[in-house]
Every structure is written in structure tokens, then in C-alpha cells.
Design a protein around this motif. Sequence first.
Motif, PDB file in Angstrom:
ATOM      1  N   HIS A 154     -42.866 -52.148 -52.501  1.00 61.09           N
ATOM      2  CA  HIS A 154     -44.085 -52.455 -53.245  1.00 61.09           C
ATOM      3  C   HIS A 154     -43.812 -53.328 -54.463  1.00 61.09           C
ATOM      4  CE1 HIS A 154     -47.970 -51.999 -55.197  1.00 61.09           C
ATOM      5  NE2 HIS A 154     -47.370 -51.482 -56.268  1.00 61.09           N
ATOM      6  N   LYS A 155     -42.791 -52.942 -55.228  1.00 61.41           N
ATOM      7  CA  LYS A 155     -42.470 -53.677 -56.446  1.00 61.41           C
ATOM      8  C   LYS A 155     -40.966 -53.546 -56.677  1.00 61.41           C
ATOM      9  CE  LYS A 155     -43.926 -54.282 -61.265  1.00 61.41           C
ATOM     10  NZ  LYS A 155     -44.757 -53.718 -62.375  1.00 61.41           N
ATOM     11  N   PRO A 156     -40.165 -54.434 -56.081  1.00 60.08           N
ATOM     12  CA  PRO A 156     -38.708 -54.327 -56.233  1.00 60.08           C
ATOM     13  C   PRO A 156     -38.278 -54.339 -57.697  1.00 60.08           C
ATOM     14  CG  PRO A 156     -39.282 -55.944 -54.563  1.00 60.08           C
ATOM     15  CD  PRO A 156     -40.559 -55.579 -55.247  1.00 60.08           C
ATOM     16  N   HIS A 157     -37.293 -53.528 -58.003  1.00 60.23           N
ATOM     17  CA  HIS A 157     -36.786 -53.425 -59.369  1.00 60.23           C
ATOM     18  C   HIS A 157     -36.076 -54.714 -59.765  1.00 60.23           C
ATOM     19  CE1 HIS A 157     -34.429 -51.859 -62.767  1.00 60.23           C
ATOM     20  NE2 HIS A 157     -35.301 -50.859 -62.810  1.00 60.23           N
ATOM     21  N   PRO A 158     -36.173 -55.136 -61.024  1.00 56.71           N
ATOM     22  CA  PRO A 158     -35.508 -56.371 -61.460  1.00 56.71           C
ATOM     23  C   PRO A 158     -34.006 -56.390 -61.190  1.00 56.71           C
ATOM     24  CG  PRO A 158     -37.022 -55.612 -63.151  1.00 56.71           C
ATOM     25  CD  PRO A 158     -36.983 -54.549 -62.108  1.00 56.71           C
ATOM     26  N   VAL A 159     -33.345 -55.261 -61.331  1.00 55.85           N
ATOM     27  CA  VAL A 159     -31.902 -55.222 -61.071  1.00 55.85           C
ATOM     28  C   VAL A 159     -31.622 -55.373 -59.575  1.00 55.85           C
ATOM     29  CG1 VAL A 159     -29.819 -53.793 -61.198  1.00 55.85           C
ATOM     30  CG2 VAL A 159     -31.371 -53.911 -63.160  1.00 55.85           C
ATOM     31  N   SER A 160     -32.477 -54.821 -58.724  1.00 54.28           N
ATOM     32  CA  SER A 160     -32.309 -55.010 -57.280  1.00 54.28           C
ATOM     33  C   SER A 160     -32.443 -56.485 -56.918  1.00 54.28           C
ATOM     34  CB  SER A 160     -33.352 -54.184 -56.514  1.00 54.28           C
ATOM     35  OG  SER A 160     -33.190 -52.802 -56.776  1.00 54.28           O
TER      36      SER A 160
END
Length: 572
Positions: A154-160
Motif C-alpha cells: 500500500h505504502k512502501p517504507h522509505p528505507v525499503s
Amino acid sequence: MDEVFDYIVIGAGSAGGTLAARLSESGQHKVLLLEGGASHKDLLVSMPSGWGQMINNPRYSWGHETEPELHAASRRISLPRGKRLGGSSSINGMIYIRGDRVDYDSWAEQGATGWSYEELLPYFVRTQDQQSDEEAFTKPWHGRGGPLTASNLHKPHPVSLAMVKAAIQAGMPACTDFNNGHPDGAGLFQVNLKNGQRSSVARNAIEPAMQRGNLDVRMQVLVTRIGLDGQRATTVHWKDKAGGSHSARANQEILLCAGALQSPQLLMLSGIGPAEHLREMGIEVKVDLPGVGANLQDHAIAPMSWRMKVGTPSLNQSFRGMGIGASLIKYLLTRQGAMAMPASEFAAWFSSDPSLPYNDIQLHGLPVTGDIEGYMQSGKNYRTEAFPGMTLAPYQVRPYSRGVLKLKSSKPEELASVRMNFLHDERDRKALLYGVRMASKIAQQPALVGLIETQTRPTPNLQSDEELLDWIGMYLGSGHHASGSCRMGQPHDAMTVVTPDLKVKGVQGLRVIDASVMPHLVSGNTNAASVVIGDKGADLVLGLLPPAPKQWKVSGLMAATVLSSMGAAEVV
């Protein structure tokens, strides 16, 4: 007097739940589905991040563990197996991965006739419920309407997202679709999530099927043995949660779907297995099958971690102290946030050996780190660390090492003895070392290096093979993908347990239909393949033709490209 059904399915997991739903579709067959766990209707099951609290909780997982593992510093390794309706699909990390086409072609070459990639692809399509409208996911090798949801994060994490960039900077190709027949490069997983909740076999297959009058589901039961009349399996015996004894008879077939750690155990308790071992346990030998419990495999994973610079976004605080409450409230109100995240977001496949026809290393990544040392000392669930962190965890997808499962006693209540023999084969150690070093290389790329303070596991001073293998031994864990312990093959092979139609060799009226029949592991997470085993198993039981491959119109060079990448669909 015994109750009578047409089919009795033992185990309501990824394969068994799919199978029971399919068998009950026509309304013509009376089906009994037996499950050791309780209902899937539970907040920890439906909330994606709940997997971390369930895998070692006896309310949700059976509590299997290995015997002391030589290459894991003689530690016992936890082997979570789902104990809920939906089985491991109700407690797993929700990753949707099929594996590499050569995995299944290799199955067929090893005697599993009818299980090649070309023959299984229509089942992967039929069992999938693809949620994305992106072009990559509208290809003919994707499908809609099946019991297994595949959706984009849905909303990938910035670090990912930074992990993906770093892996590309390290030389990997970008990959949008890891389920195109050959996972390669770096990208983001598709997951079994829908509307911020786990989307499992229990919710999508078993629950709708329970509305049919011909499917009877019994939960919180312990199957004790399968009764044979001569060489035919006829009866299933079990105890309810109060200890009461029950049995039922199958007019057609008994279908064993208890998973790679419990299907072989139940066969042996029923007198089907290695004769010498059964006699040692005081069990009457009904059928001597030396392959039962052999060929056991799992992915050996090495979780590496980094401490991030202050201010770098991380999930550690979201799962710690007051952050837990805030994350839970956000999830309950919005179905978003840290509690809506799967076990991994970042994914990469690459090769440690260019001579192999598949990529043999899979890498998982997530912007969180756990207190692994504290977990190993307490044996309880992980607690996240106080500082921001990220994890990269490699494993070798097709291990050469083989383990074995044996009974500890003739008591059904006692879990079996499991020796996975992780990393016993030198080739496995060499491949995992390559994966660990590649993960460190990714962390040193521009997209991540500015976010990282230091590598914490393994510490940067560990460089030699010997030092890294010692570290791996202390931190090695299971990828939670036990398989292979009732291997499928040809009847003339002494170690075959089930023939390609999934019938137990030497027994009438009994099949094994779950991950235990895999000749070897697939190149990735095993849930999607287990669902396909259940779906194809239903066709075999009912004598139905397989689903037709999707057809589409292409021409010229595009046709050649499609055939090269797929090798399965009919081009018209």
C-alpha cells in the motif's frame, strides 16, 4: 458407529483448505475437514504485523523445533507451523512468490510427472487473485478471482525503497514482477493483503465453503491415526479438545494435508513408514515406506542488521513502548501504518553460482531490527531495538542439505524429532556466505550509506569465511518453509512416498497433498506453491482435467519473447 463421509481432509492449511473448498464446490460430495487449531477470526491473525507475535505462541503455532543443529552452534531452531484454520497461511509473512520455472521442471525430471512449470502455471493463474492493474500484473501469467490474494504494498517504507535503489546500484536489475517465471534482480514483494488485512486461505477459500451444507469443519482436534483395512485407508481417528475420542469413515479417500512436519508423523503413527523405526517405536508395520520423514528441507536464513542514523525513519519505535499503542490505534482506525506491514517489503534474487539455471539466493529486507540476543536467551517473541534499524536477510533457495523426521514416541501428542541438518552440505555454506557478503555490499551503496550509522550483525570486523560462518551459526534461523518429507516420485524409486497422482505408495484410498510432497524446495516462499498443490490435488481426486492455459493474441518477435519467458501459455 463411525460417521461416514466421501472425503476426509486432515489439515486446513494452505493445501488442505484449498482442497476441501474445491471438493465441496459441486455439492455432490460430503466432506469432513479436520483442523488442530481454532478459528482464524482473531485480531492477531487479521492484522498483518501480528505474524511476529504468533509464530512462537502455542495458541497459534504448533511449537516444533529442531534437534541441536551442528552448523547453528548446536542450537535448537524454532520451526513455526500454523495452528489455526488456514494453517500457516494464517500466521505466515504474507509474501506471494511462486518460485522459478526450473524448480518445477526439475520436479518433473525427478519423477513428478505432470508437475512441470508448463503444467502448473494454469493452477498458479487460477488460484491467484491479482489486485494490481499495473501492466506487469495484467500479463497472462496472472489471474483474478482465486483464493490467494496478490497485491502491491500500500505504502512502501522509505528505507525499503532505498534498499531497492541500493541493490540496483550494486549491479542488480530492477524487477517489478518476481512471479514471471524467473525471479531476478531487486524490487518489492507482492503480498497476501487486502484492505490492510491478511488475505488467507481461511478467509478466501474455507470460510465461503463453510456455508455449503456438504462441508463439515471440525476445529481444535488432534488426529491420532489413520485406520487401515488391509491395504486400504478407511478411517480417521481423533481426539477433541476435551480428550474425547472420535472416528469417521471415508467412502472415497482420506486426504492427508497436515504439512511437512505432521503428515509424515501421522503416517508413521498409522504404521506407514520406515519399518525398522516403526518397530523401535512399538508400532505395527502396515506398509514399509523408508522415504517417510526423509528428504526434509527448509530455507536457512541469516538475519543481518544495521543501526541507522538518528532521525532515519524506522519501524523500531512503532513496535516498542508507547509506540505499540499508537500503532495499534492507527491500524484499528485506518488499517494502515506499521501494523499493516508484512514480514518483508524489499526483495532481491541473485546468483552465487553462474553455472546454475536459476538464482539461488533470495534476500528479504525490512526497516526494523529485533533484539535477537534477547530473544535467544528468553525464547519468547522478538522485541525491537531502541534505535532505528534495518534488516537484510539472505537465504539459499535450493539447499543441498537434507534432514530427517522421526517419531519420539508412539504418542500423537508428542511432536516429532526434527533434524533439518542446516548447512551440512558445503555448497550451502558457500552460497549463504555469498548472500551475506552481497547484503553488506548493498548496504554500502549511496542510497543507503548516508542513512546507516554502522552494521551491527555481523560486526564489520568479521571478514573471513570462518569468522562469518561462526557468526551465522549463532544467528541462523528457519525460513519457515519445511517441505519434502513425503517426496513425490515414481513407484520404482524406493524413497518415493507418493506417486505423481499424490497417492501413498502401497496404500489404497490415501493421498498426501501438501508441501511435504515437494521433491525439493522452490526458489522462494512456499505458500503459493502449497495452494497450487491443493488445487491440483483436487483435480486429481475428482478426476478433472487441469485448467486451460490463458490464451492471448501476439505476433512475431513478441510471441518469441512471451514463449521464452513463459513456456506455458498457448499462443494463438
